[in-house]
Design an enzyme around this catalytic site. Structure first.
Site, PDB file in Angstrom:
ATOM      1  N   SER A 141       0.853  -1.197   0.000  1.00  0.00           N
ATOM      2  CA  SER A 141       0.000   0.000   0.000  1.00  0.00           C
ATOM      3  C   SER A 141       0.886   1.244   0.000  1.00  0.00           C
ATOM      4  CB  SER A 141      -0.835  -0.017   1.288  1.00  0.00           C
ATOM      5  OG  SER A 141      -1.552   1.170   1.451  1.00  0.00           O
ATOM      6  N   TYR A 154      -1.581  -0.833  10.752  1.00  0.00           N
ATOM      7  CA  TYR A 154      -1.817  -1.160   9.336  1.00  0.00           C
ATOM      8  C   TYR A 154      -0.548  -0.893   8.528  1.00  0.00           C
ATOM      9  CZ  TYR A 154      -3.860  -1.159   4.638  1.00  0.00           C
ATOM     10  OH  TYR A 154      -4.128  -1.420   3.316  1.00  0.00           O
TER      11      TYR A 154
HETATM   12  P1  NDP Z   1     -11.883  -5.538   0.255  1.00  0.00           P
HETATM   13  O1  NDP Z   1     -12.334  -5.384   1.663  1.00  0.00           O
HETATM   14  O2  NDP Z   1     -12.845  -5.218  -0.827  1.00  0.00           O
HETATM   15  O3  NDP Z   1     -11.327  -7.003   0.014  1.00  0.00           O
HETATM   16  C1  NDP Z   1     -10.547  -7.659   0.966  1.00  0.00           C
HETATM   17  C2  NDP Z   1     -10.478  -9.109   0.592  1.00  0.00           C
HETATM   18  O4  NDP Z   1      -9.678  -9.779   1.567  1.00  0.00           O
HETATM   19  C3  NDP Z   1     -11.833  -9.779   0.567  1.00  0.00           C
HETATM   20  O5  NDP Z   1     -11.944 -10.590  -0.568  1.00  0.00           O
HETATM   21  C4  NDP Z   1     -11.843 -10.619   1.831  1.00  0.00           C
HETATM   22  O6  NDP Z   1     -12.544 -11.836   1.585  1.00  0.00           O
HETATM   23  C5  NDP Z   1     -10.364 -10.916   1.980  1.00  0.00           C
HETATM   24  N1  NDP Z   1     -10.049 -11.299   3.346  1.00  0.00           N
HETATM   25  C6  NDP Z   1     -10.112 -10.586   4.476  1.00  0.00           C
HETATM   26  N2  NDP Z   1      -9.765 -11.336   5.528  1.00  0.00           N
HETATM   27  C7  NDP Z   1      -9.474 -12.553   5.039  1.00  0.00           C
HETATM   28  C8  NDP Z   1      -9.057 -13.767   5.604  1.00  0.00           C
HETATM   29  N3  NDP Z   1      -8.863 -13.921   6.916  1.00  0.00           N
HETATM   30  N4  NDP Z   1      -8.837 -14.831   4.782  1.00  0.00           N
HETATM   31  C9  NDP Z   1      -9.046 -14.714   3.458  1.00  0.00           C
HETATM   32  N5  NDP Z   1      -9.438 -13.593   2.865  1.00  0.00           N
HETATM   33  C10 NDP Z   1      -9.655 -12.536   3.649  1.00  0.00           C
HETATM   34  O7  NDP Z   1     -10.575  -4.627   0.146  1.00  0.00           O
HETATM   35  P2  NDP Z   1      -9.491  -4.439  -1.019  1.00  0.00           P
HETATM   36  O8  NDP Z   1      -9.859  -5.209  -2.202  1.00  0.00           O
HETATM   37  O9  NDP Z   1      -9.267  -3.007  -1.140  1.00  0.00           O
HETATM   38  O10 NDP Z   1      -8.206  -5.077  -0.328  1.00  0.00           O
HETATM   39  C11 NDP Z   1      -7.322  -5.956  -0.967  1.00  0.00           C
HETATM   40  C12 NDP Z   1      -5.905  -5.653  -0.538  1.00  0.00           C
HETATM   41  O11 NDP Z   1      -5.523  -4.376  -1.042  1.00  0.00           O
HETATM   42  C13 NDP Z   1      -5.683  -5.594   0.964  1.00  0.00           C
HETATM   43  O12 NDP Z   1      -4.462  -6.235   1.277  1.00  0.00           O
HETATM   44  C14 NDP Z   1      -5.570  -4.089   1.235  1.00  0.00           C
HETATM   45  O13 NDP Z   1      -4.803  -3.819   2.381  1.00  0.00           O
HETATM   46  C15 NDP Z   1      -4.873  -3.647  -0.042  1.00  0.00           C
HETATM   47  N6  NDP Z   1      -4.985  -2.224  -0.340  1.00  0.00           N
HETATM   48  C16 NDP Z   1      -6.204  -1.669  -0.635  1.00  0.00           C
HETATM   49  C17 NDP Z   1      -6.293  -0.317  -0.882  1.00  0.00           C
HETATM   50  C18 NDP Z   1      -7.597   0.353  -1.129  1.00  0.00           C
HETATM   51  O14 NDP Z   1      -7.658   1.573  -1.038  1.00  0.00           O
HETATM   52  N7  NDP Z   1      -8.653  -0.352  -1.470  1.00  0.00           N
HETATM   53  C19 NDP Z   1      -5.110   0.552  -0.879  1.00  0.00           C
HETATM   54  C20 NDP Z   1      -3.876  -0.162  -0.600  1.00  0.00           C
HETATM   55  C21 NDP Z   1      -3.828  -1.489  -0.355  1.00  0.00           C
HETATM   56  P3  NDP Z   1     -13.468 -12.602   2.622  1.00  0.00           P
HETATM   57  O15 NDP Z   1     -13.978 -11.586   3.605  1.00  0.00           O
HETATM   58  O16 NDP Z   1     -14.536 -13.198   1.762  1.00  0.00           O
HETATM   59  O17 NDP Z   1     -12.580 -13.622   3.219  1.00  0.00           O
END
Ligand code: NDP
Length: 245
Positions: A141, A154
């Site tokens: 990030s 974070y």
């Molecule tokens: P979302 O909340 O839309 O997606 C997060 C995903 O992570 C979901 O599919 C969720 O699936 C999964 N997840 C969470 N906990 C678990 C777990 N214990 N096991 C398996 N899967 C898990 O957020 P983003 O798509 O934005 O996030 C994706 C990545 O991008 C993250 O690492 C975030 O830190 C990073 N990021 C995002 C930014 C943004 O602004 N959006 C900026 C910078 C980085 P489920 O709950 O079904 O398990």
């Protein structure tokens, strides 16, 4: 820009929403063979129907459990005999100042954002070593480059992802494995909904409403990093909304 993607076997964690789901849409269009993991099977089932992916390619995966992450990669091996790209994307961002002592959220971030990435590396690496090829894409990030009030833990996890990725990069040179860090700024996904601390969630939601760009931006970065010739290793892409500081 999608050369070299067709028929690549790509595993994505956190594929049920946001960046992971959008990357899956773009990669499916480009002809990749996907294997998707997340906890919410209903969301992955709907995505699989949308992109024409077989239900066999979905694995209920909690990345905090390393046997489940192993089972996700094992599915790629049983379906396709190899794993070309591992995208360690699952993550959450429950921001809060340290003084609020939100221990459970600290634990969760460390377990998902750091250990989840390590388990993904651990599951894919032996196969890639044997293949003498592969690419591991870890999602950090902008918060993996700078720390603000409320983002200590974070950011700590996202700095860790970059440190782990850089160590990995140096270690896997002999095996022809490529390593990529993707470091986005604010992108419109469900991520802000993981912020629960009073006073913080409203601020983060407002910031995302004013600044966030489409998840398509992330998918294009994945495609770019994957579609380079095998002798080109894109080690990091750091990007953010034009409006974001
Ligand atoms: P979302 O909340 O839309 O997606 C997060 C995903 O992570 C979901 O599919 C969720 O699936 C999964 N997840 C969470 N906990 C678990 C777990 N214990 N096991 C398996 N899967 C898990 O957020 P983003 O798509 O934005 O996030 C994706 C990545 O991008 C993250 O690492 C975030 O830190 C990073 N990021 C995002 C930014 C943004 O602004 N959006 C900026 C910078 C980085 P489920 O709950 O079904 O398990």
């Amino acid at each position: 820009m999608t050369e070299g993607i067709e028929n690549k076997v790509v595993v994505i964690t956190g594929a049920s929403s946001g960046l992971g789901a959008e990357a899956a849409r773009h990669l499916a269009k480009a002809g990749a063979k996907l294997v998707l993991g997340a906890r919410r099977m209903d969301r992955m089932t709907a995505l699989a129907e949308e992109i024409g992916l077989s239900q066999d390619a979905l694995v209920k995966t909690d990345v905090t459990d390393r046997t489940q992450v192993q089972a996700l990669v094992d599915r790629a091996i049983s379906l396709h005999g190899r794993v070309d790209v591992m995208i360690n994307n699952a993550g959450l961002m429950p921001l809060s100042p340290l003084e609020m002592l939100r221990y459970d959220e600290w634990d969760q971030m460390i377990d998902v954002n750091i250990k989840g990435v390590l388990y993904g590396i651990g599951a894919a690496l032996p196969h890639m070593k044997e293949q003498q090829s592969g690419q591991i894409i870890n999602v950090s990030s902008v918060a993996g480059h700078s720390v603000g009030p409320g983002s200590a833990v974070y950011s700590g996890t996202k700095f860790a992802v970059r440190a782990i990725s850089e160590g990995l990069r140096k270690e896997v040179k002999p095996y022809g494995i490529r390593t990529t860090i993707l470091s986005p700024g604010a992108v419109d996904t469900e991520l802000p909904s993981s912020v629960a601390a009073e006073g913080v969630s409203e601020r983060v939601a407002g910031f995302y409403k004013d600044h966030a760009i489409s998840a398509d931006s992330f998918a294009r970065c994945v495609i770019f990093a994957m579609s380079q010739p095998e002798d080109v290793d894109i080690n990091e892409i750091l990007y953010r909304p034009t409006r974001q500081e």
